[in-house]
Design a protein around this motif. Structure first.
Motif, PDB file in Angstrom:
ATOM      1  N   THR A 483     -30.725  10.538  16.675  1.00  0.00           N
ATOM      2  CA  THR A 483     -30.560  10.221  18.097  1.00  0.00           C
ATOM      3  C   THR A 483     -29.951   8.849  18.315  1.00  0.00           C
ATOM      4  OG1 THR A 483     -32.850   9.450  18.155  1.00  0.00           O
ATOM      5  CG2 THR A 483     -32.420  11.720  18.863  1.00  0.00           C
ATOM      6  N   GLU A 484     -30.119   7.937  17.356  1.00  0.00           N
ATOM      7  CA  GLU A 484     -29.525   6.608  17.422  1.00  0.00           C
ATOM      8  C   GLU A 484     -28.948   6.240  16.068  1.00  0.00           C
ATOM      9  OE1 GLU A 484     -32.468   6.972  20.579  1.00  0.00           O
ATOM     10  OE2 GLU A 484     -32.978   6.675  18.466  1.00  0.00           O
ATOM     11  N   TYR A 485     -27.906   5.419  16.108  1.00  0.00           N
ATOM     12  CA  TYR A 485     -27.240   4.964  14.895  1.00  0.00           C
ATOM     13  C   TYR A 485     -26.999   3.458  14.993  1.00  0.00           C
ATOM     14  CZ  TYR A 485     -26.212   9.942  14.348  1.00  0.00           C
ATOM     15  OH  TYR A 485     -26.316  11.304  14.233  1.00  0.00           O
ATOM     16  N   LEU A 486     -27.102   2.785  13.865  1.00  0.00           N
ATOM     17  CA  LEU A 486     -26.791   1.364  13.819  1.00  0.00           C
ATOM     18  C   LEU A 486     -25.290   1.194  13.607  1.00  0.00           C
ATOM     19  CD1 LEU A 486     -27.933  -1.569  13.718  1.00  0.00           C
ATOM     20  CD2 LEU A 486     -27.898  -1.335  11.219  1.00  0.00           C
ATOM     21  N   VAL A 487     -24.647   0.475  14.500  1.00  0.00           N
ATOM     22  CA  VAL A 487     -23.208   0.242  14.419  1.00  0.00           C
ATOM     23  C   VAL A 487     -22.977  -1.143  13.823  1.00  0.00           C
ATOM     24  CG1 VAL A 487     -21.037   0.140  15.702  1.00  0.00           C
ATOM     25  CG2 VAL A 487     -22.842   1.714  16.418  1.00  0.00           C
ATOM     26  N   VAL A 488     -22.186  -1.216  12.772  1.00  0.00           N
ATOM     27  CA  VAL A 488     -21.962  -2.472  12.072  1.00  0.00           C
ATOM     28  C   VAL A 488     -20.469  -2.765  11.991  1.00  0.00           C
ATOM     29  CG1 VAL A 488     -24.066  -2.277  10.701  1.00  0.00           C
ATOM     30  CG2 VAL A 488     -21.954  -1.284   9.830  1.00  0.00           C
ATOM     31  N   GLU A 489     -20.173  -4.054  11.866  1.00  0.00           N
ATOM     32  CA  GLU A 489     -18.801  -4.482  11.640  1.00  0.00           C
ATOM     33  C   GLU A 489     -18.441  -4.262  10.172  1.00  0.00           C
ATOM     34  OE1 GLU A 489     -16.768  -5.231  13.826  1.00  0.00           O
ATOM     35  OE2 GLU A 489     -17.693  -6.266  15.515  1.00  0.00           O
ATOM     36  N   GLU A 490     -17.179  -4.466   9.836  1.00  0.00           N
ATOM     37  CA  GLU A 490     -16.756  -4.310   8.449  1.00  0.00           C
ATOM     38  C   GLU A 490     -17.420  -5.332   7.540  1.00  0.00           C
ATOM     39  OE1 GLU A 490     -12.547  -4.431   8.369  1.00  0.00           O
ATOM     40  OE2 GLU A 490     -12.287  -2.481   9.352  1.00  0.00           O
ATOM     41  N   THR A 491     -17.832  -6.452   8.105  1.00  0.00           N
ATOM     42  CA  THR A 491     -18.523  -7.491   7.327  1.00  0.00           C
ATOM     43  C   THR A 491     -19.995  -7.158   7.110  1.00  0.00           C
ATOM     44  OG1 THR A 491     -19.022  -8.727   9.351  1.00  0.00           O
ATOM     45  CG2 THR A 491     -16.965  -9.253   8.207  1.00  0.00           C
ATOM     46  N   GLY A 492     -20.511  -6.107   7.738  1.00  0.00           N
ATOM     47  CA  GLY A 492     -21.914  -5.764   7.642  1.00  0.00           C
ATOM     48  C   GLY A 492     -22.736  -6.319   8.788  1.00  0.00           C
ATOM     49  N   GLU A 493     -22.136  -7.118   9.658  1.00  0.00           N
ATOM     50  CA  GLU A 493     -22.853  -7.707  10.782  1.00  0.00           C
ATOM     51  C   GLU A 493     -23.170  -6.635  11.830  1.00  0.00           C
ATOM     52  OE1 GLU A 493     -22.313 -11.551  13.792  1.00  0.00           O
ATOM     53  OE2 GLU A 493     -20.623 -10.776  12.629  1.00  0.00           O
ATOM     54  N   ILE A 494     -24.347  -6.738  12.425  1.00  0.00           N
ATOM     55  CA  ILE A 494     -24.772  -5.759  13.426  1.00  0.00           C
ATOM     56  C   ILE A 494     -23.896  -5.880  14.669  1.00  0.00           C
ATOM     57  CG2 ILE A 494     -26.664  -4.953  14.874  1.00  0.00           C
ATOM     58  CD1 ILE A 494     -28.591  -6.172  12.881  1.00  0.00           C
ATOM     59  N   TYR A 495     -23.399  -4.759  15.141  1.00  0.00           N
ATOM     60  CA  TYR A 495     -22.638  -4.733  16.399  1.00  0.00           C
ATOM     61  C   TYR A 495     -23.486  -4.194  17.550  1.00  0.00           C
ATOM     62  CZ  TYR A 495     -18.853  -3.842  19.705  1.00  0.00           C
ATOM     63  OH  TYR A 495     -18.062  -3.846  20.813  1.00  0.00           O
ATOM     64  N   GLY A 496     -24.349  -3.234  17.279  1.00  0.00           N
ATOM     65  CA  GLY A 496     -25.203  -2.665  18.323  1.00  0.00           C
ATOM     66  C   GLY A 496     -25.764  -1.331  17.882  1.00  0.00           C
ATOM     67  N   VAL A 497     -26.193  -0.535  18.841  1.00  0.00           N
ATOM     68  CA  VAL A 497     -26.787   0.772  18.589  1.00  0.00           C
ATOM     69  C   VAL A 497     -25.999   1.826  19.352  1.00  0.00           C
ATOM     70  CG1 VAL A 497     -28.832   2.222  18.927  1.00  0.00           C
ATOM     71  CG2 VAL A 497     -29.088  -0.117  18.110  1.00  0.00           C
ATOM     72  N   LEU A 498     -25.643   2.885  18.656  1.00  0.00           N
ATOM     73  CA  LEU A 498     -24.926   4.001  19.270  1.00  0.00           C
ATOM     74  C   LEU A 498     -25.901   5.150  19.510  1.00  0.00           C
ATOM     75  CD1 LEU A 498     -22.216   5.360  20.098  1.00  0.00           C
ATOM     76  CD2 LEU A 498     -22.018   6.120  17.723  1.00  0.00           C
ATOM     77  N   SER A 499     -26.010   5.578  20.748  1.00  0.00           N
ATOM     78  CA  SER A 499     -26.875   6.703  21.097  1.00  0.00           C
ATOM     79  C   SER A 499     -26.063   7.996  21.092  1.00  0.00           C
ATOM     80  CB  SER A 499     -27.498   6.492  22.482  1.00  0.00           C
ATOM     81  OG  SER A 499     -28.166   7.658  22.917  1.00  0.00           O
ATOM     82  N   ALA A 500     -26.623   9.025  20.468  1.00  0.00           N
ATOM     83  CA  ALA A 500     -25.936  10.316  20.457  1.00  0.00           C
ATOM     84  C   ALA A 500     -25.785  10.864  21.867  1.00  0.00           C
ATOM     85  CB  ALA A 500     -26.706  11.311  19.591  1.00  0.00           C
ATOM     86  N   ALA A 501     -26.703  10.497  22.760  1.00  0.00           N
ATOM     87  CA  ALA A 501     -26.595  10.953  24.152  1.00  0.00           C
ATOM     88  C   ALA A 501     -25.356  10.378  24.826  1.00  0.00           C
ATOM     89  CB  ALA A 501     -27.849  10.561  24.935  1.00  0.00           C
ATOM     90  N   ASP A 502     -25.030   9.114  24.519  1.00  0.00           N
ATOM     91  CA  ASP A 502     -23.822   8.513  25.097  1.00  0.00           C
ATOM     92  C   ASP A 502     -22.565   9.194  24.564  1.00  0.00           C
ATOM     93  OD1 ASP A 502     -25.354   6.774  26.517  1.00  0.00           O
ATOM     94  OD2 ASP A 502     -25.024   5.045  25.213  1.00  0.00           O
ATOM     95  N   VAL A 503     -22.562   9.525  23.271  1.00  0.00           N
ATOM     96  CA  VAL A 503     -21.413  10.223  22.694  1.00  0.00           C
ATOM     97  C   VAL A 503     -21.265  11.597  23.339  1.00  0.00           C
ATOM     98  CG1 VAL A 503     -20.379  11.085  20.569  1.00  0.00           C
ATOM     99  CG2 VAL A 503     -21.708   8.983  20.535  1.00  0.00           C
TER     100      VAL A 503
END
Length: 515
Positions: A483-503
């Protein structure tokens, strides 16, 4: 895609989902809107606090379901769309610590009904492409690594062929008696073996062009090669479509040569003649210039090459396919009744005429439906690049596992964020607090509930790159349903959380737009 854990603080994501906007963030505990895709796989964390079978607690209003999108599934081989899209470049937002600001940054509107990533039902699932189907039927083997399935409907058509062709063999070779139906059954199996060769020609061409093939399925009216990607050029599309009828013509020629070496009135002669004629019919029928037939894909490739627009080729070939469906519906019974197809002319309406009309109606329905599915598939692939992980990601704040839920929600609202990421003392992300789990916690209990008890551990599949978009994004989400995924940059830094509901909402909104 970077799958390593980042030590940096979360970067701001996009708080705006696909459909809803609002002037500012509201207090947590609002109703989430998580539409559910019927064909999507269930998340792995189906606990009593999970999104699948848990009822929200008394402190939260009931979640509101969205309407899932039905795009009319069709195999990719029968419903071509656009070519494969690359992930477009995106401008990276300025890095900042989201846990400190007292209000949401300007230019990032919040949602009145989705103020926080974990205050809704969380029932959203990764949207499924229309060509995504559950495997079914009997697995016969994996030639060239591609599974071949025989659908249950094949056994019905095998019985029909055995019955019809057995009666014809009995008239030609009456001395066989009941054994004529055994010969007819052998013909049914041999005929579908030649259909498999037809489909393997498509499969080998697709693999040669580095296009993945999900499966081959033999069914009532022939076979289907489910090719997952679109040919990159009209030339490849033409070759991919033409090789199937070409192999059917080659088989017909081989059966003709075999027929020359045997007695036409013998059992081998009757079988070879029947296989020769049936493969000629398969080749001629598939060369008709309308989708979803191979000839329709060839026409699409020609129009694509002339106009430079694959969507234009799809539209032209699909409408020609619909015109062919009408011609089959009206013309086939008339040709049969007039004797133009080799049978005796019929003046009155009998059972044979009714059966011919029924067969024509079934064929016309298949062609018409396949043409419509081709248009829907093309529109889907045209809009898939609009699904970008970076623009759909929700801003998140880091919290330690023993942080009270109420405190975590307070920090998130103060930062204008809508997701919580549980991190260790070094800032390494460990788990994601589930949206559905928060709904089940009454507001008066939230100060005593640690966020770590509501979180799901982050697996490798739950880390997605912020650069993913289109089919690559959907493939990543389908590979690890959650239901949720951790979104990261190419450097491994956290960008945010992606919700499957938003997709899911973005998917439905993109499909609703005209091409």
């Amino acid at each position: 895609m970077d799958v390593s854990g980042g030590r940096g603080q979360p970067r701001p994501g996009n708080d705006e989902s696909a459909e809803h906007t609002g002037p500012e963030a509201q207090a947590p505990g609002g109703t989430g809107d998580g539409p559910t895709t019927p064909s999507a796989p269930k998340p792995a964390d189906a606990t009593d606090a999970g999104p699948e079978d848990r009822t929200p607690g008394p402190g939260a209003p009931p979640p509101e379901r969205g309407t899932p999108q039905d795009t009319g599934a069709a195999p990719d081989d029968a419903a071509p769309g656009q070519d494969r899209h690359r992930t477009p470049a995106h401008t990276e937002p300025e890095a900042r610590r989201p846990s400190r600001p007292s209000q949401a940054p300007a230019g990032r509107p919040e949602h009145p009904d989705h103020p926080f990533a974990h205050s809704g039902s969380g029932k959203g699932q990764p949207p499924q492409r229309p060509e995504e189907r559950r495997r079914g039927g009997l697995l016969m083997g994996r030639p060239f690594g591609v599974p071949v399935y025989v659908a249950p409907s094949w056994f019905l058509v095998a019985v029909l062929i055995t019955w019809v062709f057995g009666g014809q063999i009995d008239r030609v070779l009456p001395e066989l008696g009941a054994a004529s139906y055994l010969v007819s059954l052998f013909f049914a199996v041999a005929f579908y073996a030649s259909v498999l060769v037809h489909e393997l020609a498509h499969t080998l061409a697709a693999l040669r062009f580095e296009l993945p093939v999900r499966r081959i399925q033999l069914q009532f009216f022939g076979g289907v090669s489910e090719i997952e990607k679109e040919a990159e050029t009209p030339g490849r599309e033409f070759v991919l479509a033409f090789v199937g009828p070409l192999l059917s013509l080659v088989l017909a020629g081989l059966f003709y040569l075999g027929l020359l070496a045997v007695d036409p009135g013998s059992v081998p002669g009757v079988l070879l003649a029947g296989l020769m004629v049936s493969n000629l019919i398969v080749a001629a029928f598939n060369l008709l210039p309308g989708l979803p037939l191979d000839g329709g894909r060839m026409l699409r490739a020609v129009v694509w090459a002339i106009t430079g627009k694959p969507m234009t080729g799809t539209v032209v070939a699909a409408w020609v396919g619909r015109a062919l469906a009408v011609c089959v519906l009206i013309g086939l019974p008339l040709l049969t009744q007039s004797g133009a197809l080799g049978s005796d002319a019929v003046d009155n309406v009998g059972m044979d005429t009714v059966l011919d009309a029924l067969l024509a109606a079934i064929l016309a329905a298949i062609i018409w439906t396949g043409a419509g599915n081709s248009l829907r598939m093309a529109r889907l692939r045209e809009h898939l690049p609009e699904l970008r992980a970076r623009t759909l990601t929700r801003r998140a704040v880091p919290v330690e596992s023993d942080t009270p839920l109420s405190e975590g929600l307070r920090r998130a609202n103060a930062a204008g964020a809508r997701a919580l990421v549980v991190v260790d003392a070094d800032g390494v992300p460990l788990s994601l607090v589930r949206e559905a789990a928060i709904v089940g916690v009454p507001e008066h209990r939230r100060p005593w509930v640690p966020v770590g008890t509501l979180a799901q551990d982050i697996t490798e599949g739950m880390r997605v790159s912020a650069e993913l978009a289109g089919e690559e994004l959907l493939d990543a989400l389908r590979a690890t349903p959650a239901t949720e995924y951790l979104v990261v940059e190419e450097t491994g830094e956290i960008y945010g959380v992606l919700s499957a509901a938003d997709v899911e909402r973005a998917f439905v909104k993109a499909m609703a737009r005209p091409s």
